[in-house]
Design a protein around this motif. Structure first.
Motif, PDB file in Angstrom:
ATOM      1  N   SER B 119       0.847  -1.194   0.000  1.00  0.00           N
ATOM      2  CA  SER B 119       0.000   0.000   0.000  1.00  0.00           C
ATOM      3  C   SER B 119       0.877   1.236   0.000  1.00  0.00           C
ATOM      4  O   SER B 119       1.990   1.224   0.521  1.00  0.00           O
ATOM      5  CB  SER B 119      -0.905  -0.002   1.231  1.00  0.00           C
ATOM      6  N   ARG B 121       0.734   5.353   0.781  1.00  0.00           N
ATOM      7  CA  ARG B 121      -0.030   6.460   1.366  1.00  0.00           C
ATOM      8  C   ARG B 121       0.914   7.632   1.558  1.00  0.00           C
ATOM      9  O   ARG B 121       2.127   7.482   1.629  1.00  0.00           O
ATOM     10  CB  ARG B 121      -0.590   6.068   2.742  1.00  0.00           C
ATOM     11  N   THR B 122       0.303   8.824   1.662  1.00  0.00           N
ATOM     12  CA  THR B 122       1.141   9.991   1.911  1.00  0.00           C
ATOM     13  C   THR B 122       1.302  10.233   3.405  1.00  0.00           C
ATOM     14  O   THR B 122       2.276  10.806   3.851  1.00  0.00           O
ATOM     15  CB  THR B 122       0.541  11.254   1.262  1.00  0.00           C
ATOM     16  N   ASP B 124       0.793   8.496   7.419  1.00  0.00           N
ATOM     17  CA  ASP B 124       0.610   7.227   8.111  1.00  0.00           C
ATOM     18  C   ASP B 124      -0.599   7.298   9.038  1.00  0.00           C
ATOM     19  O   ASP B 124      -0.492   7.209  10.245  1.00  0.00           O
ATOM     20  CB  ASP B 124       1.892   6.886   8.886  1.00  0.00           C
ATOM     21  N   HIS B 126      -4.601   6.022   9.652  1.00  0.00           N
ATOM     22  CA  HIS B 126      -5.668   5.099   9.270  1.00  0.00           C
ATOM     23  C   HIS B 126      -6.973   5.719   9.678  1.00  0.00           C
ATOM     24  O   HIS B 126      -7.191   5.999  10.854  1.00  0.00           O
ATOM     25  CB  HIS B 126      -5.484   3.747   9.961  1.00  0.00           C
ATOM     26  N   ASP B 127      -7.829   5.995   8.742  1.00  0.00           N
ATOM     27  CA  ASP B 127      -9.152   6.508   9.076  1.00  0.00           C
ATOM     28  C   ASP B 127     -10.137   5.383   8.856  1.00  0.00           C
ATOM     29  O   ASP B 127     -10.464   5.042   7.723  1.00  0.00           O
ATOM     30  CB  ASP B 127      -9.474   7.707   8.180  1.00  0.00           C
ATOM     31  N   GLN B 130     -13.168   5.757   6.498  1.00  0.00           N
ATOM     32  CA  GLN B 130     -12.983   5.847   5.036  1.00  0.00           C
ATOM     33  C   GLN B 130     -12.500   4.502   4.501  1.00  0.00           C
ATOM     34  O   GLN B 130     -11.720   3.812   5.135  1.00  0.00           O
ATOM     35  CB  GLN B 130     -11.905   6.900   4.714  1.00  0.00           C
ATOM     36  N   PRO B 132     -10.101   2.277   2.401  1.00  0.00           N
ATOM     37  CA  PRO B 132      -8.693   2.552   2.066  1.00  0.00           C
ATOM     38  C   PRO B 132      -8.585   3.015   0.612  1.00  0.00           C
ATOM     39  O   PRO B 132      -9.203   2.414  -0.259  1.00  0.00           O
ATOM     40  CB  PRO B 132      -7.994   1.209   2.283  1.00  0.00           C
ATOM     41  N   PRO B 133      -7.905   4.133   0.379  1.00  0.00           N
ATOM     42  CA  PRO B 133      -7.781   4.629  -0.993  1.00  0.00           C
ATOM     43  C   PRO B 133      -6.961   3.656  -1.831  1.00  0.00           C
ATOM     44  O   PRO B 133      -6.090   2.964  -1.319  1.00  0.00           O
ATOM     45  CB  PRO B 133      -7.051   5.973  -0.828  1.00  0.00           C
ATOM     46  N   SER B 135      -4.166   2.346  -3.968  1.00  0.00           N
ATOM     47  CA  SER B 135      -2.797   2.848  -4.035  1.00  0.00           C
ATOM     48  C   SER B 135      -2.242   2.696  -5.430  1.00  0.00           C
ATOM     49  O   SER B 135      -2.586   1.753  -6.136  1.00  0.00           O
ATOM     50  CB  SER B 135      -1.877   2.135  -3.052  1.00  0.00           C
ATOM     51  N   LEU B 181      -1.727  11.211  -5.492  1.00  0.00           N
ATOM     52  CA  LEU B 181      -1.316  11.241  -4.088  1.00  0.00           C
ATOM     53  C   LEU B 181      -1.325  12.657  -3.518  1.00  0.00           C
ATOM     54  O   LEU B 181      -1.038  12.856  -2.352  1.00  0.00           O
ATOM     55  CB  LEU B 181       0.081  10.634  -3.930  1.00  0.00           C
ATOM     56  N   VAL B 192       6.279   9.439   0.991  1.00  0.00           N
ATOM     57  CA  VAL B 192       5.163   8.515   0.860  1.00  0.00           C
ATOM     58  C   VAL B 192       5.489   7.287   1.679  1.00  0.00           C
ATOM     59  O   VAL B 192       6.663   6.936   1.844  1.00  0.00           O
ATOM     60  CB  VAL B 192       4.905   8.138  -0.619  1.00  0.00           C
TER      61      VAL B 192
END
Lengths: 251, 408
Positions: B119, B121-122, B124, B126-127, B130, B132-133, B135, B181, B192
């Motif tokens: 994965s 992400r920009t 670190d 975790h929401d 939401q 997971p966007p 990647s 991103l 990232v």
């Protein structure tokens, strides 16, 4: 042997014109015939028919017993190439080709190997006395020489008959005589010759003469009588044995 | 049989001899005919040649000598379960093996990291509310990637041998991945997260000539990917090739990779850019149409000259007919005459065409590309042009009646 039986030729145009009608004529091997007559009388038409350049509209033309009307275009062309030699008033030499090439033209597509064709062409040129001119271009020759080249081209293939159309028409007296002397020489060697002319002096060199007038053939009596040659199978035939010529013997 | 063959040989020899004499008889006429054929064929060669040269310049087709990039991958074969499997793996030191080859200007291994893709992400964070966007894919590459793919950076720099040697956690973002991103500027030294590690973004890749997926990916050094991300086998070796060297390179690279079994690697042309190709194709068609028109004009020229020749030589044709030449051979002679004019004109035209292609290319600083086959075909086309152009006049010649022609 060439036989014309009731040969006629009509030209369709504005009205039908009979250039020849009812012509009966026999030309035996070794014959030397002159066809005379005024221009427009049908002389050329007759030569074209004899030379297989034209077909009669009526009657039959037998060449060595073969009815030429039954021959296809290809066979007539082949016969023309092997059995008929032409000499024209205006020579018809190719100006850009050498004398030798012009003579060689007669052997084209005859199936002879190149070596043999060359030999025969040189022989023919020797017979007309132009061996030394073999590599010349026709425009550099005199009129008489050009006609002799044409004669070499015509006799090179050893044709059954040599057809000459006003052969001296474009020549002066001296050159004319030389050409006619050649004809005498060839005829003496057995060459059948038919010459078409309006010139009595040329006609006089032939062994016999016929006249065309308004499309009809008439016999010139003295020739027929003195040389004893038949004009038609119906007439009494005396074998065409060598005849002591009473005129036009080569000097 | 033999006699027949000799007869045919004689016939053909005589025909060609007569045709050559006929062609040479009138030099001016010959010159005009040659010009017609040469211009037509020359135009064709120039069009095709410039087309090929320009196509090579746009670097698309590998089979043309001008391809500037190549991709090497292990040869695949269907396994017993019906899946395509690679028959070999690219050696880890592929780059050093091939860079010493003449004609290879740059080389880099490119690998898309396999499933499960790490994965990216920009931040670190975790929401849980939401999803997971998605990647962007992660690709591993060597330091010389820019050279090998014709890549251009939009910002920052690419990683180098030093980063590789130190297994640095650095990344270059493809332009689309950067947009996705939300990385716009490198001023703030963004990072990232790939998997659990933070990678410093040191550059943004704006464009590439080949390997377009790079623009959507996060690119990391191969050495780092091997340590952190479980990279095993490289996918593809991308090469930049010197102009004109692609054929040699295509032969030598597999040997350099595995001299025991060169067949286990396939060298291929990268897919070409779609729009450029289409535009190119349309242009080619237009040029080709123009060349065909010039060719037709040339053919008309040859036909005209042959026609003139037939008219001028009526007496000669009549004489030949009287002397026993069949109609078919009269026609054949004229066809061969214009065939000869066509072939000689074709040779002149092809030579002139090649010169023009070379001249134009050198003026444009292009690599001239012209298939030898085109030159040979052009000469052949000259012959066909001559034969077609001679056809109608030859028929006219065959129809000449000796009586009419000799009446003069």
């Amino acid at each position: 042997m060439i036989e014309l039986e009731s040969v006629g030729r009509r030209f369709e145009g504005a009205g039908s014109v009979a250039a020849l009608q009812g012509v009966d004529l026999v030309i035996r091997d070794g014959d030397y015939l002159a066809v005379t007559g005024p221009s427009g009388a049908g002389k050329s038409t007759m030569l074209n028919i004899l030379g297989l350049l034209d077909r009669p509209s009526e009657g039959r033309y037998l060449f060595d017993g073969i009815d030429t009307d039954r021959l296809g275009e290809r066979e007539r062309t082949g016969l023309r190439g092997t059995a008929i030699g032409f000499v024209f008033q205006s020579f018809h030499l190719l100006a850009e080709r050498t004398v030798l090439d012009n003579v060689l033209l007669a052997f084209l597509y005859g199936g002879l190997p190149r070596r043999e064709r060359l030999d025969r062409a040189h022989d023919a040129l020797a017979r007309v006395g132009l061996s030394k001119r073999a590599s010349f271009l026709p425009p550099t020759l005199s009129g008489g020489e050009r006609q002799r080249v044409a004669i070499a081209r015509a006799v090179g293939t050893a044709p059954r008959v040599l057809l000459a159309d006003e052969p001296t028409g474009n020549l002066d007296e001296g050159n004319s005589r030389a050409v006619l002397d050649l004809f005498d020489e060839f005829n003496a060697a057995g060459q059948t010759i038919v010459t078409i002319t309006h010139d009595p002096a040329v006609a006089a060199r032939a062994r016999r003469r016929v006249r065309v007038r308004e499309g009809r053939l008439t016999v010139v009596a003295d020739a027929q009588a003195s040389k004893g040659l038949a004009l038609h199978p119906g007439l009494p035939v005396i074998p065409a044995a060598p005849v002591v010529a009473d005129e036009g013997t080569p000097a | 049989m033999t006699a027949g063959r000799i007869r045919m040989g004689l016939l053909l020899g005589d025909l060609i001899g007569q045709a050559l004499d006929g062609v040479g008889g009138k030099p001016v006429r010959l010159l005009i005919g040659l010009l017609g054929a040469a211009v037509g064929i020359g135009a064709l060669v120039v069009t095709v040649g410039l087309g090929q040269t320009a196509t090579g310049q746009l670097s698309s087709r590998f089979d043309s000598a001008a391809a500037l990039h190549a991709e090497v991958a292990p040869t695949t074969a269907s396994g017993s379960d019906g899946k395509e499997r690679a028959q070999a793996t690219l050696p880890v030191d592929s780059v050093s093996r091939v860079t010493s080859l003449a004609g290879v200007q740059a080389a880099a291994l490119v690998t898309t990291l396999p499933d499960p893709a790490p994965s990216v992400r920009t931040a670190d964070i975790h929401d849980p509310s939401q999803p997971p966007p998605a990647s962007p894919p992660v690709m591993a590459a060597d330091a010389d990637l820019l050279g090998a793919t014709g890549g251009v950076l939009g910002a920052g720099r690419f990683f180098d041998a030093g980063h590789e040697a130190r297994h640095d956690r650095v990344a270059v973002l493809g332009a689309k991945a950067a947009a996705e991103l939300g990385v716009g500027s490198l001023q703030s030294r963004p990072s990232v997260f790939i998997g659990d590690h933070a990678y410093t973004v040191i550059g943004i890749l704006d464009s590439v000539t080949v390997q377009r997926p790079l623009l959507e990916a996060v690119i990391v050094p191969s050495t780092t990917a091997r340590r952190d991300l479980g990279l095993r086998m490289p996918d593809t070796l991308v090469l930049q090739v010197a102009p004109g060297a692609s054929a040699i390179v295509a032969r030598q690279v597999p040997i350099a990779l595995d001299s025991g079994d060169p067949g286990s690697f396939t060298v291929a042309a990268p897919p070409s850019g779609g729009l450029e190709g289409a535009v190119r194709h349309d242009l080619d068609l237009v040029f080709f149409a123009v060349a065909l028109i010039i060719l037709a004009a040339g053919a008309l020229g040859v036909a005209n000259v042959t026609m003139l020749s037939v008219t001028e030589r009526r007496a000669e044709i009549g004489l030949r007919r009287a002397l026993g030449t069949p109609r078919s051979l009269v026609a054949a002679q004229f066809v061969i005459e214009s065939l000869i004019v066509g072939i000689i004109g074709g040779v002149i035209g092809a030579a002139a065409g090649v010169l023009v292609v070379v001249a134009v290319s050198s003026a444009q600083a292009w690599t001239p590309v012209l298939d030898v086959g085109v030159v040979v075909a052009a000469v052949g086309a000259g012959g066909v042009l001559g034969m077609l152009a001679g056809g109608f006049p030859a028929l006219r010649a065959a129809r000449v009646e000796p009586i009419e022609a000799l009446r003069s």
